[in-house]
Design a protein around this motif. Structure first.
Motif, PDB file in Angstrom:
ATOM      1  N   ASP A  13      12.938   4.235  26.998  1.00 22.19           N
ATOM      2  CA  ASP A  13      12.740   3.333  28.138  1.00 22.19           C
ATOM      3  C   ASP A  13      11.530   3.739  28.985  1.00 22.19           C
ATOM      4  N   ASP A  14      11.348   3.099  30.129  1.00 17.02           N
ATOM      5  CA  ASP A  14      10.159   3.336  30.964  1.00 17.02           C
ATOM      6  C   ASP A  14      10.192   4.676  31.691  1.00 17.02           C
ATOM      7  N   ARG A  15      11.317   5.383  31.634  1.00 14.83           N
ATOM      8  CA  ARG A  15      11.366   6.742  32.174  1.00 14.83           C
ATOM      9  C   ARG A  15      10.935   7.757  31.120  1.00 14.83           C
ATOM     10  N   GLY A  16      10.727   7.269  29.881  1.00 14.91           N
ATOM     11  CA  GLY A  16      10.451   8.183  28.778  1.00 14.91           C
ATOM     12  C   GLY A  16      11.723   8.755  28.188  1.00 14.91           C
ATOM     13  N   MET A  17      12.889   8.185  28.577  1.00 15.20           N
ATOM     14  CA  MET A  17      14.170   8.649  28.060  1.00 15.20           C
ATOM     15  C   MET A  17      14.480   7.949  26.744  1.00 15.20           C
ATOM     16  N   ALA A  18      14.827   8.728  25.723  1.00 14.60           N
ATOM     17  CA  ALA A  18      15.251   8.154  24.444  1.00 14.60           C
ATOM     18  C   ALA A  18      16.748   7.883  24.523  1.00 14.60           C
ATOM     19  N   VAL A  86      23.378  -0.954  29.750  1.00 18.46           N
ATOM     20  CA  VAL A  86      22.989  -1.654  30.986  1.00 18.46           C
ATOM     21  C   VAL A  86      21.468  -1.651  31.061  1.00 18.46           C
ATOM     22  N   LEU A  87      20.890  -2.820  31.286  1.00 16.33           N
ATOM     23  CA  LEU A  87      19.439  -2.966  31.452  1.00 16.33           C
ATOM     24  C   LEU A  87      19.158  -3.042  32.939  1.00 16.33           C
ATOM     25  N   MET A  88      18.324  -2.131  33.449  1.00 13.96           N
ATOM     26  CA  MET A  88      18.059  -2.140  34.878  1.00 13.96           C
ATOM     27  C   MET A  88      16.667  -1.614  35.204  1.00 13.96           C
ATOM     28  N   ALA A  89      16.247  -1.832  36.443  1.00  5.81           N
ATOM     29  CA  ALA A  89      14.933  -1.370  36.896  1.00  5.81           C
ATOM     30  C   ALA A  89      14.941   0.147  37.032  1.00  5.81           C
ATOM     31  N   ARG A  93      19.090   2.217  42.191  1.00  8.23           N
ATOM     32  CA  ARG A  93      19.875   3.378  42.611  1.00  8.23           C
ATOM     33  C   ARG A  93      21.036   3.655  41.659  1.00  8.23           C
ATOM     34  N   GLY A  94      21.313   2.718  40.786  1.00  6.32           N
ATOM     35  CA  GLY A  94      22.497   2.864  39.935  1.00  6.32           C
ATOM     36  C   GLY A  94      22.286   3.659  38.657  1.00  6.32           C
ATOM     37  N   VAL A  95      21.040   3.968  38.306  1.00  5.95           N
ATOM     38  CA  VAL A  95      20.754   4.568  36.996  1.00  5.95           C
ATOM     39  C   VAL A  95      21.533   5.870  36.785  1.00  5.95           C
ATOM     40  N   GLN A  96      21.328   6.837  37.663  1.00  6.45           N
ATOM     41  CA  GLN A  96      21.969   8.154  37.485  1.00  6.45           C
ATOM     42  C   GLN A  96      23.490   8.054  37.593  1.00  6.45           C
ATOM     43  N   ARG A  97      23.968   7.229  38.512  1.00  9.05           N
ATOM     44  CA  ARG A  97      25.429   7.110  38.695  1.00  9.05           C
ATOM     45  C   ARG A  97      26.096   6.573  37.445  1.00  9.05           C
ATOM     46  N   ALA A 107      16.281   1.837  31.413  1.00  8.05           N
ATOM     47  CA  ALA A 107      15.596   1.514  32.661  1.00  8.05           C
ATOM     48  C   ALA A 107      14.181   1.045  32.349  1.00  8.05           C
ATOM     49  N   MET A 108      13.897  -0.207  32.679  1.00  8.12           N
ATOM     50  CA  MET A 108      12.591  -0.797  32.365  1.00  8.12           C
ATOM     51  C   MET A 108      12.149  -1.668  33.523  1.00  8.12           C
ATOM     52  N   GLU A 109      10.913  -1.452  33.966  1.00 11.02           N
ATOM     53  CA  GLU A 109      10.421  -2.210  35.125  1.00 11.02           C
ATOM     54  C   GLU A 109       8.938  -2.491  34.954  1.00 11.02           C
ATOM     55  N   PRO A 110       8.611  -3.556  34.239  1.00 12.26           N
ATOM     56  CA  PRO A 110       7.190  -3.860  34.032  1.00 12.26           C
ATOM     57  C   PRO A 110       6.502  -4.250  35.333  1.00 12.26           C
ATOM     58  N   LYS A 111       5.340  -3.645  35.596  1.00 13.46           N
ATOM     59  CA  LYS A 111       4.565  -3.973  36.800  1.00 13.46           C
ATOM     60  C   LYS A 111       3.316  -4.778  36.439  1.00 13.46           C
ATOM     61  N   ASP A 112       2.847  -4.584  35.186  1.00  8.94           N
ATOM     62  CA  ASP A 112       1.639  -5.304  34.761  1.00  8.94           C
ATOM     63  C   ASP A 112       1.903  -6.005  33.432  1.00  8.94           C
ATOM     64  N   SER A 113       0.895  -6.731  32.956  1.00  8.54           N
ATOM     65  CA  SER A 113       1.069  -7.521  31.732  1.00  8.54           C
ATOM     66  C   SER A 113       1.373  -6.645  30.528  1.00  8.54           C
TER      67      SER A 113
END
Length: 274
Positions: A13-18, A86-89, A93-97, A107-113
């Motif tokens: 994901d966008d955190r670099g977590m596999a 769960v797909l989230m930004a 705040r919910g990711v770690q919980r 966790a994925m949050e695109p900011k650009d194209s």
């Protein structure tokens, strides 16, 4: 489709977590509207079992259980839905919980194209949909067509796009700013300010844009902002006010980005004449 034994699946994901799942997830909770829309665009809406309160497109997702907002989702409600993932930004705040409760999170949050394109590819992997990039090719072609529809004079237009309340603007590095560049207009927000900076009213007054783009949720009291009444865009009514539904299209880096380009192009054509 033909295999009896599901193979484990790992997506980074966008955190670099596999994140490894025993198989492609069948029960998905999505708490970011652009991700919800992408799952559906990939033809997998039926796998969604819950969404955040802002996920409202396509219409079918409005019937799903809602699990609060994307930034502060209702953890108990999510866990009760027994999701495979769960797909989230990344900023939620919910990711770690959720992870501490043993729930798999992407966790994925695109900011650009480029981020939007990457996320579509990742969701294609997750959902085992071949050629997820076809969506991106269609978006790209749609944005190009919108750009070609504009007169050359549009290139001299200086535009301010306000994304949300509190003076948050679309910077040049955001997917909205990149789209403005593809449409050939000039963004008044300096690149150094980042993708979605908070700019003060005086900054906009000094820049004196030819055209302002803003959502109907934020347009109240525009002429009451310090110095704004004297700005050319307000004096000459060069303000495009997007409806709530149009704003949803414009501020989500998902499958409706070509539609967003058409909305911007229409604004530029109607209000941008010098």
């Amino acid at each position: 489709m033909g295999t009896l034994q599901a193979a484990p699946l790992t997506v980074t994901d966008d955190r670099g977590m596999a994140v490894t799942l025993p198989a492609s997830p069948q029960r998905i909770v999505s708490v970011l509207p652009s991700l919800t829309e992408t799952v559906c665009e990939l033809g997998q809406c039926h796998r969604l079992v819950g969404v955040d309160r802002y996920s409202n497109y396509p219409a079918s997702v409005r019937q799903l259980p809602q699990v609060g907002g994307g930034i502060d989702p209702n953890i108990e409600a999510i866990v009760a839905l027994k999701p495979d993932v769960v797909l989230m930004a990344t900023s939620s705040r919910g990711v770690q919980r959720l992870e501490s409760l043993g729930v798999k999170v992407l966790a994925m949050e695109p900011k650009d194209s480029a981020g939007a394109q990457r996320v579509m590819g990742k969701l294609g992997e997750l959902l085992e949909v071949p050629d997820a990039q076809r969506i991106w090719r269609a978006i790209d072609a749609g944005v190009s067509a919108a750009a070609q529809s504009l007169p050359p004079a549009a290139r001299s237009l200086r535009v301010y796009y306000e994304v949300s309340a509190g003076g948050y603007a679309a910077g040049t590095g955001s997917f909205i700013g990149e789209m403005m560049a593809r449409l050939g207009v000039q963004n008044i927000v300096a690149p150094s300010l980042g993708p979605f900076p908070r700019v003060n009213p005086e900054y906009v007054v000094r820049a004196n844009p030819d055209l302002i783009m803003i959502g109907s949720r934020n347009v109240q009291g525009l002429e009451l902002r310090p110095g704004w009444r004297g700005m050319r865009a307000l004096r000459e009514q060069r303000v495009c006010v997007f409806t709530a539904d149009e704003s949803d299209v414009l501020v989500r880096p998902g499958p409706r980005m070509a539609e967003a380009a058409r909305l911007m192009a229409r604004c530029i054509t109607e209000k941008g004449k010098k």
